[in-house]
Design a protein around this motif. Structure first.
Motif, PDB file in Angstrom:
ATOM      1  N   THR A 230       0.866  -1.280   0.307  1.00 56.94           N
ATOM      2  CA  THR A 230      -0.197   0.047  -0.028  1.00 56.94           C
ATOM      3  C   THR A 230       1.007   1.610   0.250  1.00 56.94           C
ATOM      4  O   THR A 230       0.714   2.930   0.054  1.00 56.94           O
ATOM      5  N   PHE A 231       2.439   0.779   0.502  1.00 59.91           N
ATOM      6  CA  PHE A 231       2.814   2.337   0.385  1.00 59.91           C
ATOM      7  C   PHE A 231       2.978   3.122  -1.163  1.00 59.91           C
ATOM      8  O   PHE A 231       3.351   2.111  -1.871  1.00 59.91           O
TER       9      PHE A 231
ATOM     10  N   ILE B  11       4.579   2.128  -5.645  1.00 58.64           N
ATOM     11  CA  ILE B  11       5.620   3.083  -4.129  1.00 58.64           C
ATOM     12  C   ILE B  11       5.549   4.067  -5.582  1.00 58.64           C
ATOM     13  O   ILE B  11       6.044   3.616  -7.372  1.00 58.64           O
ATOM     14  N   LYS B  12       5.335   5.135  -5.609  1.00 48.54           N
ATOM     15  CA  LYS B  12       5.929   6.852  -6.406  1.00 48.54           C
ATOM     16  C   LYS B  12       7.732   6.884  -6.209  1.00 48.54           C
ATOM     17  O   LYS B  12       8.029   7.280  -7.289  1.00 48.54           O
ATOM     18  N   THR B  13       7.678   7.548  -4.928  1.00 50.98           N
ATOM     19  CA  THR B  13       8.579   7.632  -4.978  1.00 50.98           C
ATOM     20  C   THR B  13       9.839   7.111  -3.376  1.00 50.98           C
ATOM     21  O   THR B  13       8.626   6.955  -2.336  1.00 50.98           O
ATOM     22  N   LEU B  14      10.736   6.747  -3.688  1.00 45.20           N
ATOM     23  CA  LEU B  14      11.335   6.005  -3.021  1.00 45.20           C
ATOM     24  C   LEU B  14      12.809   6.701  -2.661  1.00 45.20           C
ATOM     25  O   LEU B  14      13.712   7.259  -3.484  1.00 45.20           O
ATOM     26  N   THR B  15      13.282   6.516  -1.944  1.00 45.47           N
ATOM     27  CA  THR B  15      14.593   7.180  -0.261  1.00 45.47           C
ATOM     28  C   THR B  15      15.200   6.071  -0.076  1.00 45.47           C
ATOM     29  O   THR B  15      14.771   5.917   0.855  1.00 45.47           O
ATOM     30  N   ILE B  16      16.689   5.474  -0.461  1.00 45.18           N
ATOM     31  CA  ILE B  16      17.072   5.061   0.391  1.00 45.18           C
ATOM     32  C   ILE B  16      18.101   5.053   0.742  1.00 45.18           C
ATOM     33  O   ILE B  16      19.713   5.419   0.073  1.00 45.18           O
ATOM     34  N   SER B  17      18.958   5.012   1.992  1.00 44.46           N
ATOM     35  CA  SER B  17      20.690   5.261   2.388  1.00 44.46           C
ATOM     36  C   SER B  17      21.236   4.290   3.429  1.00 44.46           C
ATOM     37  O   SER B  17      20.145   3.763   4.540  1.00 44.46           O
ATOM     38  N   TRP B  18      22.136   3.521   2.827  1.00 48.96           N
ATOM     39  CA  TRP B  18      22.546   2.459   3.178  1.00 48.96           C
ATOM     40  C   TRP B  18      24.351   2.613   3.023  1.00 48.96           C
ATOM     41  O   TRP B  18      25.049   3.231   1.927  1.00 48.96           O
ATOM     42  N   HIS B  19      24.867   2.135   3.936  1.00 43.12           N
ATOM     43  CA  HIS B  19      26.595   2.221   4.043  1.00 43.12           C
ATOM     44  C   HIS B  19      26.290   0.649   3.661  1.00 43.12           C
ATOM     45  O   HIS B  19      27.128  -0.067   4.285  1.00 43.12           O
ATOM     46  N   ALA B  20      27.157   0.101   2.384  1.00 43.46           N
ATOM     47  CA  ALA B  20      27.624  -0.928   1.513  1.00 43.46           C
ATOM     48  C   ALA B  20      28.432  -1.096   2.090  1.00 43.46           C
ATOM     49  O   ALA B  20      29.878  -0.019   1.941  1.00 43.46           O
ATOM     50  N   LYS B  21      28.942  -2.185   2.311  1.00 48.93           N
ATOM     51  CA  LYS B  21      30.115  -3.121   2.284  1.00 48.93           C
ATOM     52  C   LYS B  21      30.949  -3.957   1.230  1.00 48.93           C
ATOM     53  O   LYS B  21      31.884  -4.039   1.284  1.00 48.93           O
ATOM     54  N   SER B  22      29.499  -3.838   0.403  1.00 46.50           N
ATOM     55  CA  SER B  22      30.355  -4.745  -0.479  1.00 46.50           C
ATOM     56  C   SER B  22      29.534  -4.188  -2.282  1.00 46.50           C
ATOM     57  O   SER B  22      28.430  -3.522  -1.858  1.00 46.50           O
ATOM     58  N   GLU B  23      30.414  -3.900  -2.781  1.00 45.61           N
ATOM     59  CA  GLU B  23      29.913  -3.834  -4.651  1.00 45.61           C
ATOM     60  C   GLU B  23      27.945  -4.453  -4.490  1.00 45.61           C
ATOM     61  O   GLU B  23      26.588  -3.801  -5.386  1.00 45.61           O
ATOM     62  N   ASP B  24      27.929  -5.718  -4.037  1.00 46.29           N
ATOM     63  CA  ASP B  24      27.403  -6.599  -4.504  1.00 46.29           C
ATOM     64  C   ASP B  24      25.905  -6.477  -3.507  1.00 46.29           C
ATOM     65  O   ASP B  24      25.120  -6.216  -4.520  1.00 46.29           O
ATOM     66  N   ALA B  25      25.693  -5.432  -2.648  1.00 46.64           N
ATOM     67  CA  ALA B  25      24.565  -5.049  -2.076  1.00 46.64           C
ATOM     68  C   ALA B  25      23.892  -4.206  -2.874  1.00 46.64           C
ATOM     69  O   ALA B  25      23.042  -4.069  -2.889  1.00 46.64           O
ATOM     70  N   CYS B  26      25.145  -3.052  -3.007  1.00 42.62           N
ATOM     71  CA  CYS B  26      24.517  -2.056  -3.955  1.00 42.62           C
ATOM     72  C   CYS B  26      24.025  -2.702  -5.243  1.00 42.62           C
ATOM     73  O   CYS B  26      22.902  -2.287  -5.262  1.00 42.62           O
ATOM     74  N   TYR B  27      24.017  -3.715  -5.999  1.00 42.20           N
ATOM     75  CA  TYR B  27      23.824  -3.936  -7.281  1.00 42.20           C
ATOM     76  C   TYR B  27      21.857  -4.921  -6.590  1.00 42.20           C
ATOM     77  O   TYR B  27      21.316  -4.957  -7.261  1.00 42.20           O
ATOM     78  N   GLU B  28      22.357  -5.822  -5.476  1.00 40.99           N
ATOM     79  CA  GLU B  28      20.637  -5.767  -5.440  1.00 40.99           C
ATOM     80  C   GLU B  28      20.129  -5.348  -5.270  1.00 40.99           C
ATOM     81  O   GLU B  28      18.567  -5.248  -5.199  1.00 40.99           O
ATOM     82  N   ILE B  29      20.180  -4.050  -4.084  1.00 41.68           N
ATOM     83  CA  ILE B  29      19.253  -2.941  -3.816  1.00 41.68           C
ATOM     84  C   ILE B  29      18.859  -2.724  -5.655  1.00 41.68           C
ATOM     85  O   ILE B  29      17.148  -1.882  -5.204  1.00 41.68           O
TER      86      ILE B  29
ATOM     87  N   SER C 296       6.929   2.343 -12.049  1.00 37.12           N
ATOM     88  CA  SER C 296       6.274   3.346 -12.246  1.00 37.12           C
ATOM     89  C   SER C 296       6.536   4.222 -10.823  1.00 37.12           C
ATOM     90  O   SER C 296       6.032   5.300 -10.826  1.00 37.12           O
ATOM     91  N   LEU C 297       8.014   4.099 -10.463  1.00 34.68           N
ATOM     92  CA  LEU C 297       8.413   5.115  -9.764  1.00 34.68           C
ATOM     93  C   LEU C 297       8.676   6.471 -10.792  1.00 34.68           C
ATOM     94  O   LEU C 297       9.072   6.666 -11.372  1.00 34.68           O
ATOM     95  N   THR C 298       7.826   7.227  -9.655  1.00 37.28           N
ATOM     96  CA  THR C 298       8.789   8.840 -10.153  1.00 37.28           C
ATOM     97  C   THR C 298      10.195  10.056  -9.859  1.00 37.28           C
ATOM     98  O   THR C 298      10.481  10.548  -9.892  1.00 37.28           O
TER      99      THR C 298
END
Length: 368
Positions: free
Chosen positions: A270-271, A301-319, A328-330
């Motif tokens: 529903t978010f 979802i229309k608007t999304l903000t994520i902040s993450w301290h990644a320890k690997s590039e794989d973590a970034c790729y997964e997100i 539909s993200l705007t």
């Protein structure tokens, strides 16, 4: 827009807080109190200038507008209370007169037939005891007929757990009418798990909440136990469509907090707006799969903000791979804090994100 910040070491109140300042400046409910405040706002935020000028003109003309702050024109003329749906008070303008000013307006608001909204900004500039002032004001709010929106900005103030308890009592009193709660406790170093427990216990009862924003960034005394109480509260809120959570740089938190928060969100489908600031250097990439699974369920979802301290590039790729499935993200904002991410990875991520054709707003920030 893609930016890589300087690699020089920045203090805890610079790099991360600058990001917050940019975001908060576009989300705040403006309390327009006096010519100096108006002029300063127009000068510092020119992009909002025309909107504010129009707002002031409409208020002076006596038009009835929903969710407008208690306002003064540039000439200092006070707008009649019965023409407004909400009050906003700015401690920067009121300073030590805050309590008297707010409590004197409450009876007028209580007598109004409209549903009420209360905003109190810039508590950090209050020169008295924030806890006592908060309790006095919160006690007076009980007389209001129906409170639908409560926004309190305690950022950098000396509020303690007793202040959280006073806020909690108001949340409980209006648990069936509140639809919007915005509580900013960033840099409030006196807050402990006890304060979060009081807030969590009452937020859980606010079943009508549609929008919830909780900022607990830089609280160095809270632990997984306090965050667990907030997570437990979230599990009861099935009507949320907009959720904004900030847990940046809370040094006592572990992966358990992330897992608890994400696992508690019962109805992600529903978010429409989600903000998750989870930048903590002590976190591992362990919760990434849980976060990814949650993001995958955000079908509206229309608007999304994520902040993450990644320890690997794989973590970034997964997100990023998960986010790229939401056509539909705007609006999208990604902050990846990582010592291992390379320029090549940045280009790969950018290319992946560019496949989202509906995006009208994009901000990517990479840096150590």
């Amino acid at each position: 827009m893609i930016r890589r910040p300087p690699r020089s070491t920045q203090s805890r109140s610079s790099a991360a807080s600058d990001v917050y300042k940019r975001q908060v400046s576009t989300q705040s409910t403006w309390a327009i109190l006096g010519a100096d405040n108006v002029n300063r706002t127009l000068r510092n935020f020119p992009r909002l200038g025309s909107k504010l000028k129009t707002l002031i003109d409409m208020l002076i003309a006596g038009q009835d507008i929903d969710n407008i702050a208690q306002a003064y024109s540039q000439s200092g003329a006070i707008i009649p209370v019965n023409q407004l749906r909400s009050f906003a008070f700015d401690v920067e303008s009121l300073k030590n007169q805050l309590v008297q000013e707010v409590t004197s307006k409450i009876p007028e608001l209580a007598a109004s037939q409209t549903q009420a909204s209360i905003t109190i900004d810039n508590w950090k500039l209050y020169e008295g005891d924030v806890g006592i002032a908060t309790k006095t004001i919160m006690d007076s709010l009980i007389s209001v007929r129906s409170l639908v929106e409560l926004k309190l900005d305690f950022n950098q103030s000396n509020i303690k757990d007793d202040g959280c308890k006073a806020v909690s009592q108001v949340l409980q009193h209006f648990s069936t009418t509140l639809t919007n709660v915005d509580l900013n406790l960033k840099f409030c170093y006196n807050i402990t798990d006890a304060g979060l427990r009081d807030l969590g216990n009452t937020i859980a009862k606010c079943s009508s909440l549609v929008h919830l924003q909780l900022n607990f960034a830089f609280l160095d005394k809270i632990t997984d136990i306090g965050v667990g109480d907030i997570a437990s509260a979230l599990s009861f809120l099935s009507n949320l469509t907009r959720l904004h959570l900030f847990f940046d740089e809370c040094p006592e938190l572990t992966d358990r907090s992330v897992e608890g928060i994400i696992g508690a969100l019962r109805a992600p489908s529903t978010f429409t707006e989600v903000t998750l600031y989870l930048w903590n250097s002590q976190f591992t990439d362990g919760p990434i799969l849980i976060l990814s699974r949650f993001l995958r369920q955000l079908i509206c979802i229309k608007t999304l903000t994520i902040s993450w301290h990644a320890k690997s590039e794989d973590a970034c790729y997964e997100i990023v791979n998960t986010i790229s499935s939401h056509s539909s993200l705007t609006g999208l904002t990604l902050y990846f804090w990582s010592e291992v991410i390379t320029d090549r990875s940045i280009m790969t991520i950018t290319k992946k994100i560019s496949s989202l054709n509906a995006l009208s707003s994009l901000e990517l920030l990479f840096g150590p």
